[in-house]
Every structure is written in C-alpha cells, then in structure tokens.
Design a protein around this motif. Structure first.
Motif, short mmCIF file in Angstrom:
data_model
loop_
_atom_site.label_atom_id
_atom_site.label_comp_id
_atom_site.label_asym_id
_atom_site.label_seq_id
_atom_site.Cartn_x
_atom_site.Cartn_y
_atom_site.Cartn_z
N ARG A 166 8.54 -8.43 6.23
CA ARG A 166 8.49 -8.68 7.68
C ARG A 166 7.23 -9.47 7.93
NH1 ARG A 166 7.02 -2.61 9.90
NH2 ARG A 166 8.73 -2.04 8.53
N THR A 187 6.29 6.75 14.91
CA THR A 187 6.10 5.51 14.16
C THR A 187 7.33 5.34 13.29
OG1 THR A 187 4.61 4.27 12.69
CG2 THR A 187 4.57 6.68 12.45
N ILE A 235 -5.44 -1.11 8.02
CA ILE A 235 -5.96 -0.52 6.78
C ILE A 235 -7.07 -1.42 6.27
CG2 ILE A 235 -5.35 0.34 4.48
CD1 ILE A 235 -2.42 0.23 5.26
N TYR A 257 0.82 -1.22 0.00
CA TYR A 257 0.00 0.00 0.00
C TYR A 257 0.84 1.27 0.00
CZ TYR A 257 1.31 -1.02 4.82
OH TYR A 257 2.04 -1.35 5.93
N ASN A 315 -7.46 3.03 8.94
CA ASN A 315 -7.15 3.72 7.68
C ASN A 315 -7.97 3.11 6.55
OD1 ASN A 315 -4.46 5.33 8.33
ND2 ASN A 315 -4.27 3.35 9.34
N TRP A 357 11.36 3.88 7.75
CA TRP A 357 12.42 2.93 8.06
C TRP A 357 11.82 1.54 8.24
CZ3 TRP A 357 13.80 6.81 12.36
CH2 TRP A 357 14.78 7.71 11.90
N LEU A 359 1.36 11.59 5.76
CA LEU A 359 2.83 11.54 5.69
C LEU A 359 3.28 12.07 4.34
CD1 LEU A 359 3.44 8.12 7.49
CD2 LEU A 359 3.95 10.40 8.38
N LEU A 369 -7.62 2.57 2.69
CA LEU A 369 -6.47 2.61 1.79
C LEU A 369 -6.49 3.86 0.91
CD1 LEU A 369 -3.99 1.22 0.42
CD2 LEU A 369 -5.62 0.28 -1.23
N VAL A 370 -5.38 4.61 0.94
CA VAL A 370 -5.17 5.70 0.00
C VAL A 370 -4.43 5.07 -1.18
CG1 VAL A 370 -4.13 7.96 -0.39
CG2 VAL A 370 -5.00 7.38 1.88
N ASP A 389 -1.95 -3.75 10.44
CA ASP A 389 -2.33 -3.54 9.03
C ASP A 389 -3.54 -4.35 8.59
OD1 ASP A 389 -0.60 -1.50 8.57
OD2 ASP A 389 0.83 -2.65 7.39
N ALA A 446 -6.28 7.61 7.67
CA ALA A 446 -6.06 7.96 6.26
C ALA A 446 -7.31 7.69 5.43
CB ALA A 446 -4.89 7.13 5.72
N HIS A 471 2.32 1.44 15.68
CA HIS A 471 2.82 0.31 14.88
C HIS A 471 1.59 -0.50 14.52
CE1 HIS A 471 6.23 -1.92 13.37
NE2 HIS A 471 5.75 -3.05 13.88
N ASN A 472 1.24 -0.52 13.26
CA ASN A 472 -0.03 -1.15 12.88
C ASN A 472 0.13 -2.62 12.55
OD1 ASN A 472 -1.38 1.26 13.17
ND2 ASN A 472 -1.24 1.84 11.01
N GLY A 531 8.84 2.10 12.64
CA GLY A 531 9.04 0.72 12.20
C GLY A 531 9.33 -0.20 13.37
N ALA A 579 8.61 7.86 10.30
CA ALA A 579 9.84 7.68 9.52
C ALA A 579 9.73 6.43 8.65
CB ALA A 579 11.04 7.56 10.44
N1 SAM Z 1 7.76 2.74 8.43
C1 SAM Z 1 7.04 2.59 9.63
C2 SAM Z 1 6.18 1.35 9.64
O1 SAM Z 1 5.82 0.84 8.61
O2 SAM Z 1 5.86 0.89 10.75
C3 SAM Z 1 6.18 3.79 10.01
C4 SAM Z 1 5.41 4.54 8.95
S1 SAM Z 1 4.16 3.64 8.07
C5 SAM Z 1 3.85 4.74 6.72
C6 SAM Z 1 2.75 3.75 9.14
C7 SAM Z 1 1.47 3.14 8.70
O3 SAM Z 1 0.82 3.97 7.74
C8 SAM Z 1 1.48 1.80 8.01
O4 SAM Z 1 1.66 0.74 8.89
C9 SAM Z 1 0.13 1.75 7.35
O5 SAM Z 1 -0.82 1.18 8.22
C10 SAM Z 1 -0.19 3.23 7.12
N2 SAM Z 1 -0.21 3.54 5.67
C11 SAM Z 1 0.86 3.65 4.86
N3 SAM Z 1 0.49 3.89 3.59
C12 SAM Z 1 -0.86 3.93 3.59
C13 SAM Z 1 -1.83 4.13 2.57
N4 SAM Z 1 -1.49 4.31 1.29
N5 SAM Z 1 -3.12 4.13 2.90
C14 SAM Z 1 -3.48 3.93 4.20
N6 SAM Z 1 -2.61 3.73 5.21
C15 SAM Z 1 -1.31 3.72 4.91
#
Ligand code: SAM
Ligand code: DTB
Ligand code: SF4
Length: 329
Positions: free
Chosen positions: A184, A146, A208, A75, A238, A118, A307, A240-241, A171, A279, A168-169, A148, A116
C-alpha cells in the motif's frame, strides 16, 4: 534560540489564511539537532503549558483478529509472508473482547483499542467490530480501533457505533516508506486518515522509529504528522520491536536517546496532542521511559501484551509511575 517553541509566525506553504502555519523539515531537524538537555527543557516547557506534567493516560490493546495478513509491512510479525511463529486466529467472539475490556477498565485503562491484522475490513468483517465497539463503549471506556485501510462509508459506520478514535499510522516519512511497505502506498494511508477525520472520529496516528531510517527521515515523519490540520489527537511513537522472521529483524538498534528525542520533537510540534510512548517499552527500561515522560510523553499502552508481542506487566508500570510520583488520567 534556534527555532521557536510554537509554530513559526510566517506561513511557509500555500496554507489558507485561516489555517495554522506549517512546520518545515529544516525546523524539525533543527529541533532534533539541539543539545539533548536543551531539547528536553523545551519539550517540558511546551508540555507544562498544555498538560498536567505528571499525568499519564492508559490505553489497553487487544488483537481481535491475529496474523495471516496479506500485507508486507517489513516490521510486522502478523504478515502471512513473514515466518514469525505468530498463530493466525479468526475474529474473537464478542464475549472474549468484552471480558478483556472489563479487565482493562478494572486495571485503570481509560481507552480500549481493538486491532485487526487486515489490509482493511470487508463489510462482513466490519459488522462484528461494530458490535464490539458498541459494547465496549457501553462499559464507559473510550473506544479505538485499528483495522487497516477504510473504504468510503466505513468510518461513518464506526462513528455511529460509538468509535472515539481510529488508529492508522503513517509509520515513517514518505521518502523512507517504500523501504518498509510495498503493498500500500503513503497516499492510501492519508486517504484513510481523511475518511476518519471527515467522519468526525478522533485521529490516532504516529509511526515507528528504529527501522534504519535517518534522523532526517524521522524528522520527515514528524513533519507529516505535525502539519496535518488539525494534528492527530493521539500520536503513538513506537520503537521497533524486532521480531525474528520479519525483514527488519537484525536492524541496527536506535540509540535510546534518539527515541527520547523523537518523543520530545513530537511534543514540541504537536503541543496539544497526546504523545504515546508505545511499542518497545520493554527494551527501553525504566530510566529511558522516565526520560520519555520528561520529554512530554503522556500516554502508554498498558497491559502485559501489545498485539502479539510483550509489554511491561501492569504492576511494573504502576510501580514505575509511583516511583516517578505520576498518576493516571
Ligand atoms: N493491520 C492494521 C494496519 O496495519 O493498519 C492495524 C494493525 S497494525 C499492527 C498497527 C500498527 O502497529 C502499525 O501501523 C505499526 O505502526 C505498528 N507495529 C506493528 N508491528 C510493529 C513492531 N514490530 N514494532 C513497532 N510497531 C509495530
Ligand atoms: C500503535 O501505534 N502501536 C500499537 C497500536 N498502534 C495498534 C501496535 C504495536 C504492535 C507491536 C507489535 C505486536 O505486538 O504485534
Ligand atoms: Fe498487516 Fe497491519 Fe501488520 Fe501491515 S501492520 S502486515 S497491515 S497487520
């Protein structure tokens, strides 16, 4: 009544006598399958029993390190392997972070979340974040990060710097997860969440919907979240975007009412958690967002950017909350 509003009276897993009885997948699916109005009525009852139904908490996000991520989350516009046009940016200087945090506070946010791109922070990555956490906390904001996956000892360093929440999702459900991420696994996520909980940091964990999962798989995500002991303090849901260049771009869009249902089921199964309408709000529109508040959402991401993607303008949110007679925490 098809299922009870609170947790069932009889434990269904080998939980210790002191822990709360667990939800079953069947019970959560039964909630999803209720007629829409019955589900919303139930969610609203649970919401009112636990929160002021007209108050919403505001969290503002800032990407403190953008793009170039080695992971393959299907995503995500920030994965290096997805050609999305997101420009990579190294860690922001602390004065930029502080300026953004001050602006967020002035606009009415109570929590500031630093994200971040990461897989997880190395010690040299974590050091500047610790300084950011200290400085943002000193402004009188709640702090969230957040970053990682965390290794042993990192959550304690974040706690000592003043971190209030770690996001920390999960997901999605364990069954669907492998369709979305391969770099992961689910247990890696649970391990990081355990480290956060053990360090005494509040857990922000959600997921999501709209990634092509089935209703049963949405229920499976809620099952995981609701059966954490205790459940996460904050639960971001969230929508999904869809970003061009990501593998999930072009996925069939989720019926917006199904998104509202997901919020309602999260509210009923996690009565004391803040459920964040996260989101995807731009695509939902005012009417569906109002239904999400009715379904028990009591937090939003506030500010014109998530973000890397857009979010409603602060003024638009203020106008919506005013039209709904809602106020902020
Ligand atoms: N890199 C770290 C991680 O993955 O844990 C932290 C940032 S990551 C962007 C945080 C969360 O944003 C993801 O676990 C996901 O749930 C959400 N996310 C990322 N892209 C998205 C999208 N396109 N639409 C909805 N949620 C999104
Ligand atoms: C969460 O559950 N959603 C936020 C926050 N936690 C970090 C992130 C949403 C990201 C949406 C895509 C983007 O803007 O890059
Ligand atoms: Fe990297 Fe996080 Fe995006 Fe996954 S969700 S690709 S770990 S930034």
């Amino acid at each position: 009544m098809i299922v009870s509003e609170t947790r069932p009276a009889t434990p269904v897993t080998a939980a210790s006598p002191l822990s709360a009885p667990a939800w079953t997948l069947e019970q959560i699916e039964a909630l999803f399958n209720l007629p829409f109005n019955d589900l919303l009525y139930r969610a609203q009852q649970v919401h009112r029993a636990n929160f002021d139904a007209n108050t919403v908490q505001l969290s503002t996000l800032l990407s403190i390190k953008t793009g170039g991520c080695p992971e393959d989350c299907g995503y995500c516009p920030q994965a290096a392997r997805h050609h999305t046009g997101v420009e990579s940016q190294s860690v922001l200087p602390i004065d930029e972070v502080l300026a953004a945090a001050k602006a967020a506070k002035d606009k009415g946010a109570t929590r500031f979340c630093m994200g971040a791109a990461w897989r997880g922070p190395k010690q040299k990555d974590l050091d500047p974040v610790l300084d950011m956490v200290k400085a943002v906390k000193a402004l009188g904001l709640e702090t969230c990060a957040t970053l990682g996956m965390l290794r042993d000892g990192q959550a304690e360093q974040l706690r000592d710097a003043g971190l209030d929440y770690y996001n920390h999702n999960l997901d999605t459900s364990p069954e669907f997860y492998g369709e979305i991420v391969s770099t992961r696994d689910y247990t890696d996520r649970l391990d990081t969440l355990g480290r956060v909980r053990n360090a005494g940091i509040n857990v922000c964990c959600g997921g999501i919907v709209g990634m092509g999962e089935s209703r049963r798989e949405r229920a499976g995500l809620v099952l995981q979240l609701a059966n954490m002991t205790p459940p996460p303090e904050s639960v971001p849901i969230n929508n999904l975007v869809q970003v061009e260049g990501t593998p999930l771009h072009g996925t069939e869009k989720l019926d917006p009412f199904e998104f509202v249902r997901s919020i309602a089921v999260a509210r009923i199964t996690m009565p004391k958690s803040y459920v964040r309408l996260s989101a995807g709000r731009q695509e939902l529109g005012d009417g569906v967002q109002a239904l999400c508040f009715l379904a028990g959402a009591n937090s939003i991401f506030y500010g014109d950017k998530l973000l890397t993607t857009g979010n409603p303008e602060a003024e638009q949110d203020e106008a919506l909350l005013k039209r709904l007679g809602m106020h902020t925490a």
